[in-house]
Design a protein around this motif. Structure first.
Motif, PDB file in Angstrom:
ATOM      1  N   LEU A  98      -6.578  -0.554  -5.087  1.00  0.00           N
ATOM      2  CA  LEU A  98      -6.028   0.763  -4.782  1.00  0.00           C
ATOM      3  C   LEU A  98      -7.027   1.856  -5.144  1.00  0.00           C
ATOM      4  O   LEU A  98      -7.180   2.837  -4.419  1.00  0.00           O
ATOM      5  N   LEU A  99      -7.691   1.648  -6.255  1.00  0.00           N
ATOM      6  CA  LEU A  99      -8.665   2.636  -6.718  1.00  0.00           C
ATOM      7  C   LEU A  99      -9.797   2.762  -5.716  1.00  0.00           C
ATOM      8  O   LEU A  99     -10.218   3.853  -5.354  1.00  0.00           O
ATOM      9  N   TYR A 100     -10.282   1.627  -5.230  1.00  0.00           N
ATOM     10  CA  TYR A 100     -11.338   1.655  -4.220  1.00  0.00           C
ATOM     11  C   TYR A 100     -10.880   2.426  -2.991  1.00  0.00           C
ATOM     12  O   TYR A 100     -11.557   3.309  -2.492  1.00  0.00           O
ATOM     13  N   GLU A 157      -4.622  -3.337  -8.573  1.00  0.00           N
ATOM     14  CA  GLU A 157      -4.707  -1.897  -8.850  1.00  0.00           C
ATOM     15  C   GLU A 157      -6.117  -1.386  -8.611  1.00  0.00           C
ATOM     16  O   GLU A 157      -6.317  -0.258  -8.150  1.00  0.00           O
ATOM     17  N   GLN A 158      -7.086  -2.226  -8.894  1.00  0.00           N
ATOM     18  CA  GLN A 158      -8.488  -1.869  -8.649  1.00  0.00           C
ATOM     19  C   GLN A 158      -8.705  -1.645  -7.167  1.00  0.00           C
ATOM     20  O   GLN A 158      -9.429  -0.738  -6.752  1.00  0.00           O
ATOM     21  N   THR A 194       0.216   7.831  -3.383  1.00  0.00           N
ATOM     22  CA  THR A 194      -0.783   8.351  -2.460  1.00  0.00           C
ATOM     23  C   THR A 194      -0.712   7.637  -1.125  1.00  0.00           C
ATOM     24  O   THR A 194      -0.879   6.433  -1.065  1.00  0.00           O
ATOM     25  N   GLY A 233       3.157   3.381  -3.231  1.00  0.00           N
ATOM     26  CA  GLY A 233       2.690   4.239  -4.305  1.00  0.00           C
ATOM     27  C   GLY A 233       2.885   5.708  -3.998  1.00  0.00           C
ATOM     28  O   GLY A 233       3.622   6.091  -3.110  1.00  0.00           O
ATOM     29  N   LEU A 259       0.838  -1.199   0.000  1.00  0.00           N
ATOM     30  CA  LEU A 259       0.000   0.000   0.000  1.00  0.00           C
ATOM     31  C   LEU A 259       0.868   1.242   0.000  1.00  0.00           C
ATOM     32  O   LEU A 259       0.581   2.223  -0.689  1.00  0.00           O
ATOM     33  N   GLU A 269      -8.596  -6.883  -9.474  1.00  0.00           N
ATOM     34  CA  GLU A 269      -7.154  -6.786  -9.577  1.00  0.00           C
ATOM     35  C   GLU A 269      -6.590  -5.873  -8.493  1.00  0.00           C
ATOM     36  O   GLU A 269      -7.285  -4.982  -8.014  1.00  0.00           O
ATOM     37  N   ASN A 276      -8.606   4.523  -2.586  1.00  0.00           N
ATOM     38  CA  ASN A 276      -8.305   5.932  -2.804  1.00  0.00           C
ATOM     39  C   ASN A 276      -9.523   6.799  -3.082  1.00  0.00           C
ATOM     40  O   ASN A 276      -9.548   7.967  -2.719  1.00  0.00           O
ATOM     41  N   CYS A 277     -10.483   6.246  -3.772  1.00  0.00           N
ATOM     42  CA  CYS A 277     -11.547   7.090  -4.302  1.00  0.00           C
ATOM     43  C   CYS A 277     -12.921   6.877  -3.706  1.00  0.00           C
ATOM     44  O   CYS A 277     -13.730   7.783  -3.687  1.00  0.00           O
ATOM     45  N   LEU A 278     -13.210   5.661  -3.282  1.00  0.00           N
ATOM     46  CA  LEU A 278     -14.585   5.375  -2.913  1.00  0.00           C
ATOM     47  C   LEU A 278     -14.700   4.967  -1.458  1.00  0.00           C
ATOM     48  O   LEU A 278     -13.895   4.197  -0.972  1.00  0.00           O
TER      49      LEU A 278
END
Lengths: 409, 462
Positions: A203-205, A200-201, A76, A74, A71, A198, A207-209
């Motif tokens: 990470l997206l969760y 990276e997905q 962020t 990256g 984690l 995946e 970070n964003c949601l």
């Protein structure tokens, strides 16, 4: 398989290549893992747990520490607020009762609760998820996101493989099986193929949601209602999803079809004195009156046993009466949850009322006693309907058909 | 029987490290005398012919009589071909990406000097020393031993290729898995293996945990010591127990290979289709749509367009700077190396191999690990999305009431998701092109425009 080893030829299919999400553990991560594992082992031995889980614990510790390092690799920074490797059991008795249980590895990142699942050198086509039997509700027992982390212990590396969201788990496994797994505290075997998110997905969760709680509640509620239906069907009662019990009919001394089908029993008017036989309802009402809770004389009520699979769990009583307000006329629904005859209500039982959108009243029984009841009161416009749910201590929710109030003129 | 010359020709290395076939006349003559008489099988199956020859040679060597050393030499010759073949298979499967050739592997394992009288034990002889013809064919056994050679493993691990050892594999296998991993075993045989594995765990895991705690970091699993083997199975000779454990590990390895074939996530990322991760937001209900006034809408849209690219630029710069700084902290000039690689990939369109050469990294895999292309794009996307969301909401508040905003938040997010997703997918597709890539995607174009300033910022910082 024969005793003669199959010729694996020259192919190097057993190589573990470097994946983009392979992490070479730094000293800090290893130290953290060692610490986690030691603490978990100490707790386990304090509870005189069966030995032999140290290796699994060590792997889980490496998985958590490795995931945290991943984690942090990256751009962020993500705040990890809680890392735990702990048995979800509180006592030695619990631990002894569930010998299969190894400590669960969890992380909290932002609003997300993550469950980390360690996979060792012998890759598997399934993973085991343990639901926390001590969680408040069965939804709380499930993490928002489960992540499979491959641990390459020998070379101090981990690889973040894939994730699974809570709603996906619910959809694919089903509420009933999840509830069973939770009450039995047995690990739930989930195919690795379900994990299609995946890294990276993930990470997206994070970070964003924010974890979509409301949506999950809906999914869970639908799933629960289906379970309730299934239970009803099994116990021989007709499944009544669409019907609404028209409580206004009670004011006329009548039960509508829905209520009759659900075996509601109309209660005598409250103000009727000198009844030949005192029943338990009277006793309850007296108790409430002692506490200053008086139902208006015009109130009419009905009661019904709540059963699961033919076994009576408790009794629910509902009283209704109209209310004049400055604007629209409204109505009140007073609910009382009592034990089945000769029993007491179990501690942890809950009474919950919802309107169309959300929970508007909730009562929990903190301590069981012979005089303990749950009651609540809600009020709304006359076209409003209320859904009542009874949540058992183990988390199972029984939803009653909606109560409505259409004045019979 | 027609004999392959492999029994009298040895694969060796010259002093310069070149591969060379060395003829052994002594062996050739001996083979012609003793092996010609061996009967061939009717269907001229090479494998069973080989088996016959090898068994004969092995037995002659074991017997220890006169000329047993010649029989051994024949086997050593034959094995040298096997060992060389393993090396070239390894190089052909991974060499290009991990940056090595067969020639680099051979010196690690071709250590036979070809003399009849041995002064040390080359790999071929250690293969033979532990060989049991009743257990497996010689080439299978040779294959296993060579693949597990510590030098080969060290070499591979240095380049990022990890081959799990038998001992680590046994460590990680729970006893409960055996029934599933080894179907087709009789109940008795399964029970035996379960007992063996349980005992192994009790001893080996215990010792390894102690090791980990003492030295912090784990090192490669070594074969269990005699002391450990005796503890695992008292009453059995350690060599036998070791053999049993190796057999079990070998069977588990086969199972592992089969399982991993069905798990695409365990393969190297290059091997999988590159899907750009996306934001999943609930579908907004269209019922809320109200028409805002025309002029206000135009202004809003204009602002949105301005924000769209500006925040993408900002996200790219922020993430690139962050990665570069992070790398610099770990290793001076690695940050600049990262930015160069980024430039060469997106803006010059070079292949991974070409980039490796240009910036002085030893393999494509190292470039892949440095760039972390997918993660980089994902983090840009996350940063960009969050920024955009904030800005759009702030702008929107100038035109609509906060209460209204919260009801259309989901719609907003859905729109932003689609827009950012479109840019990222385009970038992902372009990144799939292995060489002569053109910087046509919006992402690449914005990146290439920003990189120079990021580079100077990183260079300027202490």
């Amino acid at each position: 398989m024969t005793a003669i080893i199959l010729d694996s030829g020259g192919y190097f299919d057993d190589m573990t290549p470097l994946n983009d999400n392979t992490v070479e553990l730094l000293d800090a991560a290893i130290a953290s893992a060692n610490q986690l594992a030691q603490t978990a082992s100490q707790t386990a031995s304090r509870l005189s747990a069966q030995p032999g889980k140290e290796w699994e614990t060590a792997l889980k510790a490496l998985a958590i520490a490795g995931f945290e390092q991943w984690l942090g690799e990256g751009a962020t920074p993500l705040a990890v607020t809680h890392t735990a490797l702990e048995a979800s059991t509180e006592t030695a008795a619990d631990l002894a009762a569930t010998p299969a249980a190894t400590p669960a590895a969890t992380l909290r990142v932002g609003g997300y609760r993550l469950g980390i699942l360690a996979m060792g050198g012998l890759s598997d086509d399934r993973v085991e998820i343990v639901l926390d039997p001590t969680a408040d509700s069965w939804m709380d027992a499930i993490a928002h996101l489960y992540v499979i982390v491959e641990v390459q212990e020998e070379v101090n590396q981990v690889c973040v493989l894939a994730g699974l969201r809570r709603d996906q788990l619910l959809q694919r496994i089903g509420a009933e099986r999840l509830q069973q797994a939770r009450t039995s505290a047995e690990p739930l075997a989930v195919p690795v193929s379900y994990f299609d998110i995946e890294p990276e997905q993930i990470l997206l969760y994070l970070n964003c949601l924010e974890p979509v709680e409301a949506r999950n509640e809906e999914v869970a509620r639908e799933a629960t209602e289906q379970t309730t239906l299934a239970e009803r069907a099994r116990s021989g009662r007709t499944a009544v999803t669409e019907s609404v019990i028209n409580a206004a009919a009670w004011l006329q001394g009548q039960l509508d079809n829905a209520a009759e089908q659900m075996r509601w029993v109309l209660l005598p008017p409250l103000s009727t004195a000198m009844r030949p036989v005192r029943n338990s309802v009277d006793t309850v009402l007296e108790t409430l009156a002692e506490q200053g809770i008086n139902l208006p004389a015009v109130a009419r009520g009905a009661g019904s046993p709540i059963s699961i699979g033919g076994t009576c769990i408790c009794q629910i009583y509902a009283w209704v009466w109209p209310v004049e307000t400055a604007n629209e006329p409204e109505w009140t629904l007073f609910l009382l949850l009592g034990p089945q005859v000769g029993e007491i209500l179990p501690a942890g039982i809950q009474l919950r009322v919802r309107d169309r959108n959300e929970v508007i009243a909730q009562e929990v029984l903190a301590q069981a006693s012979s005089t303990a009841y749950l009651y609540t009161q809600v009020q709304g416009e006359q076209q409003e309907q209320f859904r009542v749910g009874v949540i058992l201590p183990d988390g199972m929710e029984i939803t009653l058909p909606a109560f409505g109030f259409e004045q019979v003129l | 029987m027609a004999l392959t010359p492999r029994y009298w020709q040895m694969v060796t290395l010259t002093s310069a490290g070149q591969r060379k076939i060395k003829a052994m006349p002594v062996a050739k003559r001996w083979c012609q005398i003793h092996l010609d008489n061996l009967e061939s099988t009717d269907d001229s199956d090479r494998t069973s012919d080989d088996k016959k020859v090898q068994t004969y040679l092995w037995q002659r060597w074991q017997a220890g009589e006169q000329e047993s050393s010649i029989a051994l030499l024949c086997l050593r010759c034959w094995l040298s071909h096997q060992i060389a073949a393993i090396c070239s298979q390894l190089a052909s499967q991974f060499g290009q990406r991990y940056g090595f050739t067969t020639a680099e592997l051979l010196p690690l394992v071709l250590d036979d000097d070809g003399r009849v009288t041995l002064t040390y034990q080359p790999l071929s002889v250690s293969i033979l020393e532990r060989y049991d013809p009743s257990q497996a064919a010689l080439n299978t056994w040779a294959s296993r031993v060579t693949k597990a050679h510590p030098e080969i493993n060290r070499f591979c691990l240095e380049r990022g290729l990890y081959r799990i050892s038998d001992w680590a594999l046994l460590n990680d296998t729970s006893v409960g898995r055996l029934a599933r991993a080894l179907p087709g075993l009789s109940t008795a045989a399964l029970k035996q293996k379960e007992t063996l594995l349980t005992a192994y765990h009790q001893v080996y895991r215990r010792d390894r945990i102690i090791q980990r705690q003492q030295s912090g970091r784990a090192s490669r699993c070594l074969a269990p010591t005699d002391a450990q083997l005796l503890e695992i199975s008292p009453g059995s000779p350690p060599g036998v127990v070791l053999q049993q454990l190796s057999e079990l590990a070998s069977q588990l390895r086969e199972h592992r290979i089969a399982v991993r074939r069905g798990m695409p996530m365990t393969r190297s990322l290059d091997a999988t289709i590159d899907n750009q991760p996306y934001l999943q937001v609930a579908d907004p209900s269209p019922s809320e749509a109200e028409a805002e006034s025309g002029a206000a809408q135009d202004e809003f849209v204009q602002r949105y367009r301005a924000h769209f690219l500006a925040s993408l630029d900002e996200a790219i710069a922020a993430v690139a700077r962050s990665y570069a700084t992070g790398y610099e902290k770990r290793q001076p000039s690695k940050g600049k190396l990262f930015l160069s690689a980024l430039d060469l990939f997106h803006c010059r369109g070079l292949s991974m191999g070409a980039i490796a050469q240009k910036i002085g990294l030893s393999s494509q895999v190292q470039v892949t690990r440095l760039l972390k292309l997918k993660r980089f794009r994902t983090e840009v996307c996350a940063h960009w999305f969050n920024q955009l969301k904030q800005q759009v909401k702030a702008d929107a508040l100038q035109f609509i009431a906060p209460a209204r905003l919260s009801t259309i938040t989901k719609q907003l997010e859905a729109v932003l998701t689609e827009e950012t997703e479109a840019v990222m997918s385009e970038a992902a597709a372009e990144a799939q092109v292995s060489k002569n890539r053109q910087a046509k995607s919006k992402f690449a174009q914005r990146l290439c425009a920003r990189l120079p300033s990021v580079l100077s910022a990183v260079k300027a910082s202490p």
